[in-house]
Design a protein around this motif. Structure first.
Motif, PDB file in Angstrom:
ATOM      1  N   UNK A 136       0.839  -1.207   0.000  1.00 40.38           N
ATOM      2  CA  UNK A 136       0.000   0.000   0.000  1.00 40.38           C
ATOM      3  C   UNK A 136       0.872   1.255   0.000  1.00 40.38           C
ATOM      4  N   UNK A 137       1.978   1.220   0.743  1.00 38.20           N
ATOM      5  CA  UNK A 137       2.902   2.360   0.770  1.00 38.20           C
ATOM      6  C   UNK A 137       3.517   2.587  -0.608  1.00 38.20           C
ATOM      7  N   UNK A 138       3.820   1.501  -1.309  1.00 41.06           N
ATOM      8  CA  UNK A 138       4.370   1.627  -2.663  1.00 41.06           C
ATOM      9  C   UNK A 138       3.362   2.293  -3.598  1.00 41.06           C
ATOM     10  N   UNK A 139       2.102   1.913  -3.484  1.00 39.51           N
ATOM     11  CA  UNK A 139       1.051   2.549  -4.289  1.00 39.51           C
ATOM     12  C   UNK A 139       0.904   4.019  -3.908  1.00 39.51           C
ATOM     13  N   UNK A 140       0.973   4.305  -2.614  1.00 33.14           N
ATOM     14  CA  UNK A 140       0.896   5.688  -2.149  1.00 33.14           C
ATOM     15  C   UNK A 140       2.013   6.518  -2.777  1.00 33.14           C
ATOM     16  N   UNK A 141       3.221   5.967  -2.803  1.00 32.55           N
ATOM     17  CA  UNK A 141       4.368   6.682  -3.371  1.00 32.55           C
ATOM     18  C   UNK A 141       4.137   7.000  -4.841  1.00 32.55           C
ATOM     19  N   UNK A 142       3.590   6.029  -5.564  1.00 31.91           N
ATOM     20  CA  UNK A 142       3.301   6.227  -6.990  1.00 31.91           C
ATOM     21  C   UNK A 142       2.273   7.345  -7.180  1.00 31.91           C
ATOM     22  N   UNK A 143       1.230   7.335  -6.348  1.00 31.34           N
ATOM     23  CA  UNK A 143       0.185   8.362  -6.427  1.00 31.34           C
ATOM     24  C   UNK A 143       0.729   9.729  -6.026  1.00 31.34           C
ATOM     25  N   UNK A 144       1.566   9.761  -4.999  1.00 36.88           N
ATOM     26  CA  UNK A 144       2.177  11.019  -4.571  1.00 36.88           C
ATOM     27  C   UNK A 144       3.040  11.600  -5.690  1.00 36.88           C
ATOM     28  N   UNK A 145       3.777  10.733  -6.365  1.00 40.78           N
ATOM     29  CA  UNK A 145       4.658  11.187  -7.446  1.00 40.78           C
ATOM     30  C   UNK A 145       3.855  11.846  -8.568  1.00 40.78           C
ATOM     31  N   UNK A 146       2.740  11.234  -8.916  1.00 45.42           N
ATOM     32  CA  UNK A 146       1.899  11.759  -9.995  1.00 45.42           C
ATOM     33  C   UNK A 146       1.211  13.063  -9.593  1.00 45.42           C
ATOM     34  N   UNK A 147       0.948  13.214  -8.301  1.00 50.06           N
ATOM     35  CA  UNK A 147       0.249  14.411  -7.816  1.00 50.06           C
ATOM     36  C   UNK A 147       1.209  15.533  -7.433  1.00 50.06           C
ATOM     37  N   UNK A 148       2.176  15.212  -6.569  1.00 45.28           N
ATOM     38  CA  UNK A 148       3.067  16.243  -6.034  1.00 45.28           C
ATOM     39  C   UNK A 148       4.192  16.621  -7.000  1.00 45.28           C
ATOM     40  N   UNK A 149       4.427  15.788  -7.997  1.00 48.16           N
ATOM     41  CA  UNK A 149       5.463  16.093  -8.979  1.00 48.16           C
ATOM     42  C   UNK A 149       5.190  17.393  -9.704  1.00 48.16           C
ATOM     43  N   UNK A 150       3.918  17.682  -9.887  1.00 44.08           N
ATOM     44  CA  UNK A 150       3.526  18.921 -10.565  1.00 44.08           C
ATOM     45  C   UNK A 150       3.944  20.161  -9.770  1.00 44.08           C
ATOM     46  N   UNK A 151       4.115  19.985  -8.450  1.00 42.46           N
ATOM     47  CA  UNK A 151       4.539  21.095  -7.588  1.00 42.46           C
ATOM     48  C   UNK A 151       6.052  21.103  -7.403  1.00 42.46           C
ATOM     49  N   UNK A 152       6.750  20.229  -8.134  1.00 40.63           N
ATOM     50  CA  UNK A 152       8.210  20.184  -8.050  1.00 40.63           C
ATOM     51  C   UNK A 152       8.753  19.310  -6.944  1.00 40.63           C
ATOM     52  N   UNK A 153       7.906  18.389  -6.434  1.00 39.98           N
ATOM     53  CA  UNK A 153       8.325  17.516  -5.329  1.00 39.98           C
ATOM     54  C   UNK A 153       8.582  16.094  -5.825  1.00 39.98           C
ATOM     55  N   UNK A 154       9.777  15.607  -5.588  1.00 38.16           N
ATOM     56  CA  UNK A 154      10.167  14.252  -5.957  1.00 38.16           C
ATOM     57  C   UNK A 154       9.631  13.268  -4.924  1.00 38.16           C
ATOM     58  N   UNK A 155       9.037  12.161  -5.360  1.00 38.92           N
ATOM     59  CA  UNK A 155       8.510  11.143  -4.436  1.00 38.92           C
ATOM     60  C   UNK A 155       9.057   9.772  -4.837  1.00 38.92           C
ATOM     61  N   UNK A 156       9.785   9.141  -3.933  1.00 42.57           N
ATOM     62  CA  UNK A 156      10.437   7.862  -4.218  1.00 42.57           C
ATOM     63  C   UNK A 156      10.318   6.939  -3.009  1.00 42.57           C
ATOM     64  N   UNK A 157      10.191   5.641  -3.247  1.00 44.45           N
ATOM     65  CA  UNK A 157      10.207   4.641  -2.178  1.00 44.45           C
ATOM     66  C   UNK A 157      11.569   3.950  -2.196  1.00 44.45           C
TER      67      UNK A 157
END
Length: 208
Positions: A136-157
């Protein structure tokens, strides 16, 4: 040990926080905001996790599943929500192009045991609640990347390996020093091409 470390390094600030308690997350974010004096937060590492070695399909119950999800998946989600304004501020003020940990990043400490494809290789330790919560955390990371990436935030597990800690036990493969040194060498190398991925402590990709 943390207090001893903080006494030797004045730039290290300890903040009380329990990721399973939403109010303490909100309080911690306010404290961090105050310490930053108007600047943003460049790096948020979600490291808290719990693990029940006896949680097999035969024995695990609803309470154990919910307790583990609350810490391992819901906690990192709430942490990102609470610290998002500070991460966005860092990204906005940065002159760097692309995504990086020195600009703004959320790093979720995950595990290869959350990889569905790799499950047969490690199923000698069923640990059902841990596996499911980390998937579930891995899926969260993927969703965060797609959402927060637009604000310039890198999301990685990141998978730190099987480490000789209280959780990992002394039968683990890696020493704490080896794992941490590996993770610290991976962090500066992360960029937009790693956004939403699961990597190990050596920077190698792990399949979902």
């Amino acid at each position: 040990e943390l207090r001893d470390l903080a006494s030797k390094h004045p730039n290290l600030v300890l903040v009380k926080l329990d990721v399973a308690n939403p109010s303490t997350i909100t309080d911690a974010a306010k404290i961090v905001e105050g310490k930053l004096n108007g600047t943003g937060l460049n790096l948020l590492i979600n490291n808290a996790g719990i693990y029940t070695p006896t949680a097999s399909l035969e024995t695990v119950d609803a309470e154990e599943m919910i307790r583990t999800y609350k810490t391992n998946a819901v906690g990192p989600m709430l942490m990102a929500q609470a610290f998002l304004p500070l991460l966005k501020k860092a990204a906005q003020k940065s002159t760097e192009k692309g995504l990086s940990c020195s600009k703004a990043a959320i790093i979720n400490i995950s595990t290869i045991m959350g990889s569905i494809e790799k499950t047969p290789e490690s199923f000698f330790k069923p640990v059902i609640s841990y596996r499911c919560s980390k998937a579930a955390l891995n899926m969260l990371t993927r969703c965060q990347a797609l959402t927060y990436g637009e604000a310039g935030i890198l999301c990685v597990a990141l998978h730190p390996g099987w480490v000789k800690t209280d959780m990992g036990s002394q039968e683990a493969d890696l020493t704490v020093d080896t794992s941490v040194r590996g993770l610290l060498s991976v962090l500066p190398s992360l960029s937009e091409k790693h956004s939403g991925t699961l990597l190990n402590w050596e920077g190698n990709a792990i399949p979902w």
